[in-house]
Design a protein around this motif. Structure first.
Motif, PDB file in Angstrom:
ATOM      1  N   ASP A  15       4.503  12.957  -6.470  1.00  0.00           N
ATOM      2  CA  ASP A  15       5.217  11.308  -6.306  1.00  0.00           C
ATOM      3  C   ASP A  15       4.542  10.064  -7.783  1.00  0.00           C
TER       4      ASP A  15
ATOM      5  N   SER B  83      12.271   1.977  -9.563  1.00  0.00           N
ATOM      6  CA  SER B  83      12.560   1.480  -8.174  1.00  0.00           C
ATOM      7  C   SER B  83      11.352   0.290  -7.989  1.00  0.00           C
ATOM      8  N   LYS B  84       9.939   0.500  -8.440  1.00  0.00           N
ATOM      9  CA  LYS B  84       8.524  -0.382  -8.609  1.00  0.00           C
ATOM     10  C   LYS B  84       7.974  -0.384  -9.940  1.00  0.00           C
TER      11      LYS B  84
ATOM     12  N   ASN C 243       0.625   5.019  -2.278  1.00  0.00           N
ATOM     13  CA  ASN C 243       1.133   4.513  -1.419  1.00  0.00           C
ATOM     14  C   ASN C 243       0.564   5.051   0.245  1.00  0.00           C
TER      15      ASN C 243
ATOM     16  N   GLY D 247      17.587   7.214  -6.363  1.00  0.00           N
ATOM     17  CA  GLY D 247      15.425   7.003  -5.771  1.00  0.00           C
ATOM     18  C   GLY D 247      14.763   7.897  -5.959  1.00  0.00           C
ATOM     19  N   VAL D 248      13.964   7.848  -5.710  1.00  0.00           N
ATOM     20  CA  VAL D 248      12.914   8.908  -5.644  1.00  0.00           C
ATOM     21  C   VAL D 248      13.628   9.344  -3.766  1.00  0.00           C
ATOM     22  N   SER D 249      13.912   8.420  -3.030  1.00  0.00           N
ATOM     23  CA  SER D 249      13.982   9.252  -1.736  1.00  0.00           C
ATOM     24  C   SER D 249      14.947  10.618  -1.201  1.00  0.00           C
TER      25      SER D 249
ATOM     26  N   TYR E 110       4.355   4.536  -8.686  1.00  0.00           N
ATOM     27  CA  TYR E 110       4.264   3.539  -9.465  1.00  0.00           C
ATOM     28  C   TYR E 110       2.970   3.606 -10.497  1.00  0.00           C
TER      29      TYR E 110
ATOM     30  N   ARG F 142      19.029   2.152  -6.878  1.00  0.00           N
ATOM     31  CA  ARG F 142      18.884   3.351  -6.752  1.00  0.00           C
ATOM     32  C   ARG F 142      18.939   4.213  -7.228  1.00  0.00           C
TER      33      ARG F 142
END
Ligand code: PLP
Length: 500
Positions: A303, A335-336, A275, A199-201, A306, A344
């Protein structure tokens, strides 16, 4: 005559172990030993001395010998009638009394999107209360499913993805990402410039750890996706928030951005599409941000998770495509835009003038190698997901679910007295404002909790996105229209009477 030496040694042993009276009392209780508060106080004040069995208990609890603890006192040596819990055998040192706190590195880190109100919502759910959740951008529970082809491809590759991959990721995944970057006009991205992550996280954290020296300042938007601020802080940096301007459809306020640059500023973060506001940054604004970064020699971190969830026939522009001479890192994932949040998979692409960040790239390589690799089954479907037919497009056309739900929520909010809101252009969030004169919201979290408890509707307040002005909140409009309708009915009723 009560003896003072025992009391002194008892205090000394407790001090040595960092134990308070309450700790010793709890330890005694845990070990089935009767020891009262006043009894212990009397021992400590030297007013009484313990019997032999109690002395043995205290000695073993404190990890000292009976002889040392008793000092010169004439301790009554008679064993009590009930000898069970009073044996003189050595006991373990009281491990239960050692406390473990979170690392002080986390002291200024906050991530409130999943904060205390969520705990309250879970408690309410345990009591059988149904909660209308408009709080988390997780597509799957709302019926946005991973396309069948992607699921089938993951299934068929599962047995081939048991081992670690190259730490940056599988060839097929990175090739597909490279081609995606080419389509977006991101310059100078080679296979070796792409790193996959869980994930980007995962990658926000990885890059911040690799990049930030203590005291470095990173420009982060306000409101932001709070993981950015949290990861900058955790890495020892200072997140300096530049404002996004509600009056200008939540675009970054460039004067504010400029005014916050100091000699310690190292990078600018942009979240585009945004976001929590749903803003989409036009090319001209991006060009100006690039110019600011150029003038002050800053890294651009963008980022773009989206980037395919864009409505109204608008086009997403990657800021890196406008900055071939700067050092840029673009963050993206499935993810989006592809609604595959649980598997993930995200990635970064380093682009532009990579010579400027030679040392930083070494750091990113180290961090990437240290975590071995990202989830390999998820990497195996990147090629399928990025290429060919894009089901996400059907969601964002005017007749698509995401677009229709956005329009519905926007219109409902506009019709509520005292609520104003900017129409989002992308992603699946909307960030309304409550009129301060009418509602006088001073405490965002209280508003969140009151709405939850009164009306069972869960939102996230502006504070959760590092937005300081109270009275804003984020709605995720992924739930189906019927659920959105019910939640907005409840909210409308609530706002008729709620004031702070
Ligand atoms: N970046 C933004 C702006 C987000 O909103 C989110 C999740 O909500 C993430 C990153 C995290 O995405 P991922 O699932 O890839 O970790």
């Amino acid at each position: 005559m009560p003896d003072a030496t025992f009391a002194t040694r008892l205090k000394e042993a407790m001090g040595e172990k960092g134990l308070k009276q309450v700790d010793l009392l709890r330890y005694a209780e845990d070990h089935g030993q009767k020891l009262g508060k006043s009894q212990l106080s009397q021992y400590l004040s030297g007013k009484t001395t313990p019997r032999r069995y109690m002395l043995a208990f205290l000695a073993s609890a404190l990890g000292v010998t009976v002889e040392w603890l008793s000092g010169d006192a004439e301790i009554e040596l008679a064993q009590p009638a009930t000898a069970t819990a009073q044996s003189n055998e050595p006991r373990e040192v009281p491990m239960a009394l050692r406390k473990f706190d979170k690392s002080s590195k986390l002291n200024n880190v906050s991530y409130d999107v999943r904060g205390p109100a969520l705990d309250e919502a879970m408690r309410m759910e345990e009591d059988g209360i149904h909660i209308l959740k408009l709080n988390i951008g997780n597509p799957a529970p709302f019926g946005f499913r991973t396309p069948d082809e992607v699921v089938q491809d993951m299934a068929s590759q599962l047995i081939d993805t048991e081992g670690y991959s190259d730490s940056k990721g599988l060839f097929s995944a990175r090739k597909a990402i490279m081609q995606y970057d080419q389509l977006k006009g991101i310059p100078n991205v080679q296979m070796s410039d792409i790193y996959t992550g869980n994930g980007v996280s995962d990658l926000i954290n990885l890059v911040m750890q690799a990049m930030i020296e203590t005291g470095d300042e990173i420009l982060v938007p306000s409101p932001d996706y709070p993981l950015w601020t949290a990861c900058v802080t955790l890495a020892g940096g200072k997140a300096v928030h530049y404002l996004c301007d509600e009056q200008a459809e939540w675009l970054p306020d460039l004067d504010d951005m400029r005014s916050k640059i100091t000699s310690n500023t190292k990078a600018i973060v942009i979240i585009n599409p945004n976001n929590p506001t749903g803003a989409l940054y036009p090319r001209e604004i991006l060009e100006e941000i690039v110019e600011i970064a150029r003038q002050h020699q800053l890294i651009i971190l963008s980022d773009e998770i989206y980037d395919r969830l864009v409505m109204d026939d608008l086009e997403h522009v990657s800021i890196a495509s406008l900055a071939p001479d700067l050092f840029c890192i673009t963050f993206n994932g499935l993810s989006k835009s592809h609604m595959i949040a649980g598997w993930r998979i995200g990635w970064i692409s380093i682009s532009g003038n990579k010579r400027l960040g030679k040392g930083l790239i070494e750091g990113i390589n180290m961090m990437s190698n240290m975590r071995l690799c990202s989830n390999v089954p998820a990497q195996s479907i990147v090629q399928t997901a990025l290429g060919g037919y894009q089901s996400v497009k059907t969601y964002v056309v005017p007749t698509g679910r995401v677009c229709k739900q956005r329009d519905y929520v926007y219109e409902r909010l506009c019709a509520m007295d005292g609520v104003s809101v900017v129409k989002p252009k992308a992603a699946f969030y909307i960030f309304p404002k409550l009129d301060p004169k009418k509602f006088n919201i001073q405490d965002d979290e209280q508003f969140q909790l009151d709405l939850l408890q009164d009306k069972r509707v869960l939102i996230v307040p502006g504070k959760g996105f590092n937005w300081e002005t109270p009275g804003y909140f984020r709605i995720v409009y992924l739930p189906r229209r019927a659920v959105l309708g019910e939640a907005l009915d409840q909210m409308e009723e609530f706002l008729e009477y709620y004031r702070q």
